[in-house]
Write a protein that holds these residues in place. Sequence first.
Motif, short mmCIF file in Angstrom:
data_model
loop_
_atom_site.label_atom_id
_atom_site.label_comp_id
_atom_site.label_asym_id
_atom_site.label_seq_id
_atom_site.Cartn_x
_atom_site.Cartn_y
_atom_site.Cartn_z
N PHE A 90 1.83 -3.57 22.93
CA PHE A 90 0.89 -3.93 21.51
C PHE A 90 1.87 -4.97 20.96
O PHE A 90 1.58 -6.15 20.97
CB PHE A 90 0.65 -2.87 21.05
CG PHE A 90 -0.68 -2.31 21.22
CD1 PHE A 90 -2.25 -2.59 21.55
CD2 PHE A 90 -0.62 -0.73 21.58
CE1 PHE A 90 -3.14 -1.96 21.62
CE2 PHE A 90 -2.10 -0.27 22.42
CZ PHE A 90 -3.22 -1.11 22.55
N GLY A 91 3.05 -4.58 20.88
CA GLY A 91 4.19 -5.04 20.40
C GLY A 91 4.34 -6.47 21.41
O GLY A 91 4.52 -7.79 20.69
N GLY A 96 3.43 -12.91 21.10
CA GLY A 96 2.28 -14.13 22.24
C GLY A 96 1.54 -14.31 21.18
O GLY A 96 1.52 -15.61 21.56
N ILE A 97 0.97 -13.71 20.26
CA ILE A 97 -0.52 -14.54 19.57
C ILE A 97 0.44 -14.66 18.29
O ILE A 97 -0.48 -15.22 17.22
CB ILE A 97 -1.69 -13.52 19.84
CG1 ILE A 97 -1.64 -12.26 19.39
CG2 ILE A 97 -2.54 -13.12 21.08
CD1 ILE A 97 -2.58 -11.32 19.58
N GLU A 101 3.77 -9.45 11.75
CA GLU A 101 3.90 -8.36 10.75
C GLU A 101 3.04 -7.36 11.99
O GLU A 101 3.85 -6.50 11.99
CB GLU A 101 3.16 -8.82 9.61
CG GLU A 101 3.70 -9.79 8.35
CD GLU A 101 5.11 -8.97 8.46
OE1 GLU A 101 5.32 -7.72 7.61
OE2 GLU A 101 5.68 -9.74 7.53
N LEU A 102 2.58 -8.16 12.34
CA LEU A 102 1.75 -6.98 13.54
C LEU A 102 2.42 -6.64 14.87
O LEU A 102 3.00 -5.05 15.25
CB LEU A 102 0.04 -6.86 13.75
CG LEU A 102 -0.31 -6.42 15.11
CD1 LEU A 102 -0.26 -4.87 14.34
CD2 LEU A 102 -1.61 -6.69 15.33
N SER A 110 8.03 1.26 18.51
CA SER A 110 8.57 1.59 19.69
C SER A 110 9.66 2.90 19.59
O SER A 110 10.23 3.39 20.07
CB SER A 110 8.58 0.33 20.73
OG SER A 110 9.39 -0.56 19.65
N ILE A 111 10.20 2.05 18.53
CA ILE A 111 11.04 3.05 17.69
C ILE A 111 11.45 4.17 17.98
O ILE A 111 11.66 4.86 18.23
CB ILE A 111 12.05 2.24 16.62
CG1 ILE A 111 12.57 0.11 17.43
CG2 ILE A 111 13.62 2.73 16.15
CD1 ILE A 111 13.01 -0.14 16.18
N ASP A 112 10.52 4.23 17.20
CA ASP A 112 9.96 5.75 16.61
C ASP A 112 9.62 6.47 17.67
O ASP A 112 9.99 8.09 18.02
CB ASP A 112 8.70 5.74 15.40
CG ASP A 112 9.38 5.28 14.09
OD1 ASP A 112 9.93 5.02 14.61
OD2 ASP A 112 8.41 5.02 13.70
#
Length: 158
Positions: A90-91, A96-97, A101-102, A110-112
């Motif tokens: 998702f990141g 890419g788009i 913020e998203l 991903s870090i969590d």
Amino acid sequence: ARYHMERAIAMNPLAEETYRLLGMALFRLGRVEEAERVLRESAALPGAGPYADATLGYVLGQRGKMAEAEEICASLEAQAKKGYVSPVAFGTLALGINKWELALDWIQKSIDERRGWFVYARVNPMFDPIREHPRFLSMLQHLDRETSSMSKGGVGKA
């Protein structure tokens, strides 16, 4: 990189990750049409998953093909309702788009989840557009503290 990725594909033509790496190398070289073709091949391979789709979506978004990139996003969201989809996918797509913020939200997730993606944040050009964002800088500082702690006998030492 291209030479080595093409050799790796010749040795194992079903290795989806190799196509992704080749596609991103081509994209960074400015060979965007060729990159898109390779990433479409990657996404079409048997067993290809969300990373292949997300990387294709990243390139499509960067090429201005937003409708198709958004379709991939919707597909990933549908997949996530049935099973796990990594926040990295998702990141990648959010970057890419150009939804900064998203993208930062997914990077934090991903870090969590302790996904390995962010350890390459200082060198991965995918992060360039958000490199000076305060949230991104804060995440880098956190990463620095974590790695410093580990090297001083913290987590991972016996």
